[in-house]
Structure formats: structure tokens, C-alpha cells
Design an enzyme around this catalytic site. Structure first.
Site, mmCIF file in Angstrom:
data_model
loop_
_atom_site.group_PDB
_atom_site.id
_atom_site.type_symbol
_atom_site.label_atom_id
_atom_site.label_comp_id
_atom_site.label_asym_id
_atom_site.label_seq_id
_atom_site.Cartn_x
_atom_site.Cartn_y
_atom_site.Cartn_z
ATOM 1 N N GLU A 211 0.887 -1.177 0.000
ATOM 2 C CA GLU A 211 0.000 0.000 0.000
ATOM 3 C C GLU A 211 0.916 1.216 0.000
ATOM 4 O O GLU A 211 1.397 1.633 1.044
ATOM 5 C CB GLU A 211 -0.904 -0.013 1.237
ATOM 6 C CG GLU A 211 -1.881 -1.175 1.288
ATOM 7 C CD GLU A 211 -3.082 -1.002 0.354
ATOM 8 O OE1 GLU A 211 -3.362 0.151 -0.045
ATOM 9 O OE2 GLU A 211 -3.719 -2.006 0.015
ATOM 10 N N CYS A 245 -2.323 9.569 2.435
ATOM 11 C CA CYS A 245 -1.807 8.962 1.194
ATOM 12 C C CYS A 245 -2.674 9.288 -0.008
ATOM 13 O O CYS A 245 -2.168 9.448 -1.108
ATOM 14 C CB CYS A 245 -1.679 7.458 1.361
ATOM 15 S SG CYS A 245 -3.227 6.666 1.829
HETATM 16 P P1 NAD Z 1 7.263 5.238 7.847
HETATM 17 O O1 NAD Z 1 8.522 6.011 7.792
HETATM 18 O O2 NAD Z 1 6.507 5.130 9.132
HETATM 19 O O3 NAD Z 1 7.570 3.808 7.247
HETATM 20 C C1 NAD Z 1 6.588 2.797 7.150
HETATM 21 C C2 NAD Z 1 7.109 1.548 7.808
HETATM 22 O O4 NAD Z 1 8.268 1.075 7.114
HETATM 23 C C3 NAD Z 1 7.532 1.775 9.249
HETATM 24 O O5 NAD Z 1 6.996 0.758 10.067
HETATM 25 C C4 NAD Z 1 9.047 1.741 9.192
HETATM 26 O O6 NAD Z 1 9.639 1.252 10.362
HETATM 27 C C5 NAD Z 1 9.315 0.805 8.033
HETATM 28 N N1 NAD Z 1 10.595 1.089 7.380
HETATM 29 C C6 NAD Z 1 11.137 2.299 7.166
HETATM 30 N N2 NAD Z 1 12.341 2.167 6.538
HETATM 31 C C7 NAD Z 1 12.541 0.838 6.360
HETATM 32 C C8 NAD Z 1 13.586 0.057 5.765
HETATM 33 N N3 NAD Z 1 14.660 0.619 5.223
HETATM 34 N N4 NAD Z 1 13.441 -1.290 5.753
HETATM 35 C C9 NAD Z 1 12.359 -1.867 6.291
HETATM 36 N N5 NAD Z 1 11.338 -1.172 6.858
HETATM 37 C C10 NAD Z 1 11.417 0.149 6.898
HETATM 38 O O7 NAD Z 1 6.178 5.823 6.823
HETATM 39 P P2 NAD Z 1 6.404 6.514 5.419
HETATM 40 O O8 NAD Z 1 6.913 5.537 4.437
HETATM 41 O O9 NAD Z 1 7.056 7.843 5.549
HETATM 42 O O10 NAD Z 1 4.838 6.786 5.122
HETATM 43 C C11 NAD Z 1 4.431 7.723 4.223
HETATM 44 C C12 NAD Z 1 4.251 7.099 2.858
HETATM 45 O O11 NAD Z 1 3.297 6.045 2.955
HETATM 46 C C13 NAD Z 1 3.703 8.048 1.831
HETATM 47 O O12 NAD Z 1 4.308 7.787 0.603
HETATM 48 C C14 NAD Z 1 2.230 7.699 1.781
HETATM 49 O O13 NAD Z 1 1.592 8.046 0.585
HETATM 50 C C15 NAD Z 1 2.276 6.226 1.994
HETATM 51 N N6 NAD Z 1 1.031 5.750 2.567
HETATM 52 C C16 NAD Z 1 0.269 4.909 1.833
HETATM 53 C C17 NAD Z 1 -0.939 4.486 2.333
HETATM 54 C C18 NAD Z 1 -1.835 3.573 1.540
HETATM 55 O O14 NAD Z 1 -2.788 3.087 2.121
HETATM 56 N N7 NAD Z 1 -1.554 3.313 0.279
HETATM 57 C C19 NAD Z 1 -1.363 4.906 3.590
HETATM 58 C C20 NAD Z 1 -0.531 5.746 4.324
HETATM 59 C C21 NAD Z 1 0.664 6.161 3.811
#
Ligand code: NAD
Length: 452
Positions: A211, A245
Site C-alpha cells: 500500500e 496517502c
Molecule cells: P514510515 O517512515 O513510518 O515507514 C513505514 C514503515 O516502514 C515503518 O513501520 C518503518 O519502520 C518501516 N521502514 C522504514 N524504513 C525501512 C527500511 N529501510 N526497511 C524496512 N522497513 C522500513 O512511513 P512513510 O513511508 O514515511 O509513510 C508515508 C508514505 O506512505 C507516503 O508515501 C504515503 O503516501 C504512503 N502511505 C500509503 C498508504 C496507503 O494506504 N496506500 C497509507 C498511508 C501512507
């Protein structure tokens, strides 16, 4: 002594193999407990999300708590129906025989969630995974520590400890988790990490749901109700300080509509949050200084901005900002904004808007404000996105009857309601044939009779 990731995942596999999570009564019981957990701790949840994101309690109630409760209420009474056998007729050559499909749980699933809707994006996938009969390991985001800690405590208190685990941590812990054997990985977050997750999953041939995010465009044409469009775009963009998102990321419209639309959107932001949004109880803040600094760099200093972009680094606030006079190669158009900034760009017409969108990665959501049937059809048939909303941003997110997910760069797989139940299930085909009469013999070699 705390468990290692390996021990945790092994424990969950043991529980799954012992059949802990399979009975329909157990699944319903866990969902009931989750419902009680949320309702009994509403205030704690609102407080934790507020500490993480400055999110107003009403927004947490509507966009986090209510969505999870709605999902439980929708899914729980349907588990039995969705789990039933679906019979299929076997070909004549195979008769007499019976066949059916059945949804079986995948096993132990890993849910990795982000910080922007820290409760909803952790629990909603869990609801679907429980409904399908799985054990779940949750890895909430380290960037929303108050909600993540609360979730760990509440899940430990309310849900069956044999079938659930919460692992806290950042990159090292998630990397370690990704080395473990899972039967499905459900990841929500940015695409860069999405490909890390997929690469790790590929090593063990583990199926994934991704997602992801990206830039979700909006097109507004001259037939649109401009007031309604402005209000809905402003609501979609500036809820959760733009950290949603499926929020409108940028607007495409004809040159004559740029100023009136920008004025109306700005007027709505004033209605929503007053003249000083950083003091508004209805407006949240940016998650951390890293994101704050990234967003401030996207604000042009030499261009016309309709709402003057007030920023407060100490308190992590950026006021809702509408940008006009934006070019496609500006920094703000090179990445998902994920903050309270809304650029408006000029296109000649709907066809040029479609071409603009199709030149870029497939969006998670695409919104079109129009009263023209021709324009609707053009977008329906000539663009691809996770979801398409006519005159309605974010609407698809709120329905349990609609699959929610992206396509290509914005994700793969979907969830919510039945789509989520199936995402966490393996649909197994079962066939059964009596041994008498042994009609299969006609298919045995030598093949003389069949090839004559
Ligand atoms: P985040 O930084 O919280 O990361 C998400 C998860 O990935 C966390 O649990 C984190 O610990 C893990 N993570 C981070 N780096 C990692 C790595 N190198 N290896 C393994 N795991 C790792 O959140 P984010 O990515 O900044 O969230 C924002 C993004 O998510 C935006 O792009 C947004 O559009 C997208 N998003 C999508 C949805 C959807 O439903 N499609 C919903 C919310 C957010």
C-alpha cells in the site's frame, strides 16, 4: 527476557500450526475484543495520536477509530459466508466428481504500518487478517511512538497472546523481521521501502501487499461546481496537515480557472482553520523536523502563493498553502508532497490533463471535478489509478464495500471488507471423485481410442 524476532515468529507459527487462529468462533471473539479495546480506550488513543501528530481528537475519532470499528462491524458477521465452500461443476470427462473452492488462512502475516494514520493503518489490516484466520505480527511505525507503544500494550492486554505479537523498532528491527519466514507481508508506506520489502519477500517467495503512495492528481474543468470542488479539495488536502496517502497532491485546471479556484480553496482553509491555523484546534502538525525541512524546501520563495506559507519549525507547523504559477519541473512536482501544500498547474483541456497524468507513475487516487459525461468517460477509460473519484476525494477510503489499493508504483493488492479477507486468504481448489465407477480409465494410456 524479551523474545528475539526469530523466537516471536517461530512462536506464532507454532500457534498457527496448532490451529489456534482457524476456528470462526475464535476469529469473531478476537474482533469483539478489539472492538472493546478501542471503545474502552478512545481517550488514550486520541491522546496518543495527538502527541504524535497534533491530530485533533475529532479527526482521530472519524478517520482512525471509526474506520477500524466500521471494518470490524462489516467483516465480523460476514466471516462465515466468506469462508463457505463455493461448489463448481466438473467437466463431463471427469464425472462423476465434485469440486469446490475454499478460503484458507495464509498463516502468519507481517503487518508493517506507517505513522500518518498510526492506529487505522495498523488495525484495519489486522482486522482483515484475523477475519481470514491468520496469526499476526505487527510492526508499527517508530515515527509515531506514542500510538505504537499504546498499541503494543493494548494488543497484549486484549488479544490472544498466542496469535499476536507487536515488534517495535525502526530499520534494523524491520530488516531482522523481514529475514523471518512469513506467509504474507502487508506493507503500508513509501515506495522506496516498498521495494526493499518486496526484495526481502522475493527471497522466500512470500506474497506481498504493498500500500504505497505517490502524487494523486486532481482535474477541475469549467463545468464543475467550483465552490464544491474548492471545499472538497481543501478538505482532502489539508486534513491531517496534508499527510494522507490519498490526499489531492496537485491540481490541473485551465488557465482561466487557476485564480478563482486558488481564491476559493484559500477561503475554505480560512473557514476551516481561521486566520492563524497554527493556533487552530482543528489543524495538526508535521510529524517531525525531517519532514518539516523537506516540505519547507518545496515552498518557492519567488512565486505567488495564495495563502502565505507561515511556518513554525519549533512547533512543526506549516500553514495550508496554495501555490499558483507552478511549472511541471518545479521541486514541488518531483515527489509526493505529503504535507499542507497544494500546487495548481495549467493545462489546455481534459485531454492534456490525461496526457500529463499518463506521463507519470500511476497514482494511488485520481480525482476529477466535472459535470461533463464526456470528461468522465475520458478519465474512466484513458487513465489508470488505484481509485478514481468524480467530485469526491477520499470517498473510496471510507467504504468497506470497496477494495482499497494502488496500481504499479502506487501499490499492489488491496484490502477492506471482502477484498481484505481474500488478500489474507489462499483460495484453495478441492476436487473429489469416487473410485467406483472408475471412469478416469478412459484417460489412461495407451491413447488409441482418444486419438482415432
Ligand atoms: P514510515 O517512515 O513510518 O515507514 C513505514 C514503515 O516502514 C515503518 O513501520 C518503518 O519502520 C518501516 N521502514 C522504514 N524504513 C525501512 C527500511 N529501510 N526497511 C524496512 N522497513 C522500513 O512511513 P512513510 O513511508 O514515511 O509513510 C508515508 C508514505 O506512505 C507516503 O508515501 C504515503 O503516501 C504512503 N502511505 C500509503 C498508504 C496507503 O494506504 N496506500 C497509507 C498511508 C501512507
Amino acid at each position: 527476557m524479551t523474545e528475539t524476532c526469530e523466537q516471536t515468529v517461530r512462536r506464532l507459527h507454532r500457534s498457527f500450526d496448532e490451529g489456534v487462529s482457524r476456528p470462526l468462533a475464535w476469529r469473531r471473539e478476537q474482533l469483539g475484543r478489539m472492538k472493546r479495546m478501542i471503545t474502552a480506550h478512545r481517550k488514550d488513543i486520541e491522546q496518543a495520536v495527538f502527541l504524535d501528530l497534533g491530530k485533533p481528537a475529532a479527526e482521530t475519532a472519524l478517520m482512525e477509530i471509526k474506520l477500524v470499528l466500521d471494518e470490524i462491524r462489516f467483516v465480523e458477521p460476514r466471516i462465515e459466508r466468506w469462508s463457505r465452500r463455493h461448489h463448481a461443476v466438473m467437466p463431463l470427462l471427469m464425472q462423476p466428481a465434485r469440486s469446490w473452492t475454499m478460503a484458507e488462512p495464509k498463516g502468519v502475516v507481517l503487518v508493517i504500518s506507517p505513522w500518518n494514520y498510526p492506529l487505522m493503518l495498523s488495525l484495519e489490516p489486522m482486522v482483515d487478517a484475523i477475519a481470514a484466520g491468520n496469526c499476526v505480527c505487527l510492526k508499527p511505525s517508530e515515527l509515531s511512538p506514542n500510538t505504537s507503544t499504546l498499541l503494543e500494550r493494548l494488543i497484549g492486554e486484549y488479544l490472544d497472546p498466542r496469535a499476536f505479537a507487536v515488534v517495535q523498532g525502526a530499520v534494523p528491527e524491520t530488516t531482522e523481521l523481514l529475514r523471518q519466514p512469513f506467509d504474507h507481508i502487508f506493507y503500508t508506506g513509501n515506495g522506496r521501502v516498498g521495494s526493499i520489502v518486496m526484495e526481502a519477500a522475493a527471497k522466500q517467495l512470500t506474497p506481498v501487499t504493498l500500500e504505497l503512495g505517490g502524487k494523486s492528481p486532481v482535474f477541475v474543468d469549467s463545468s464543475a461546481n467550483l465552490d464544491a470542488a474548492a471545499g472538497r479539495i481543501a478538505w482532502g488536502r489539508f486534513t491531517n496537515a496534508g499527510q494522507t496517502c490519498v490526499a489531492p497532491d496537485y491540481v490541473l485546471t485551465t488557465p482561466d480557472l487557476i485564480e478563482p479556484l486558488a481564491e476559493k480553496i484559500t477561503a475554505f482553509t480560512k473557514k476551516f482553520f481561521g486566520d492563524n491555523p497554527t493556533e487552530s484546534a482543528s489543524y495538526g502538525h508535521i510529524v517531525n523536523t525531517k519532514q518539516f525541512d523537506r516540505l519547507v524546501k518545496l515552498l518557492p520563495t519567488d512565486r505567488k502563493a495564495f495563502s502565505v506559507s507561515k511556518t513554525d519549525r519549533e512547533r512543526l507547523y506549516i500553514a495550508p498553502t496554495v501555490l499558483t504559477d507552478v511549472q511541471p519541473d518545479d521541486p514541488v512536482m518531483q515527489e509526493e508532497i505529503f504535507g499542507p501544500i497544494l500546487p495548481i498547474l495549467a493545462v489546455k483541456d481534459a485531454k492534456e490533463a490525461v496526457a500529463f497524468i499518463n506521463e507519470r507513475p500511476k497514482p494511488l487516487a485520481l480525482y476529477v471535478f466535472t459535470c461533463s459525461k464526456t470528461t468522465r468517460l475520458l478519465f474512466e477509460q484513458h487513465t489508470s489509478s488505484g481509485a478514481l473519484g468524480f467530485n469526491l476525494p477520499l470517498g473510496h477510503l471510507l467504504s468497506n464495500r470497496l477494495p482499497f489499493g494502488g496500481v504499479d508504483a502506487s501499490g499492489m493488492g488491496s484490502y477492506h471488507g471482502k477484498a481484505g479477507f481474500l488478500e489474507f486468504s489462499h483460495v484453495k481448489t478441492v476436487t473429489s471423485k469416487p473410485t467406483f465407477p472408475d471412469t478416469l480409465r478412459i484417460a489412461y494410456p495407451p491413447y488409441r481410442r482418444l486419438t482415432k
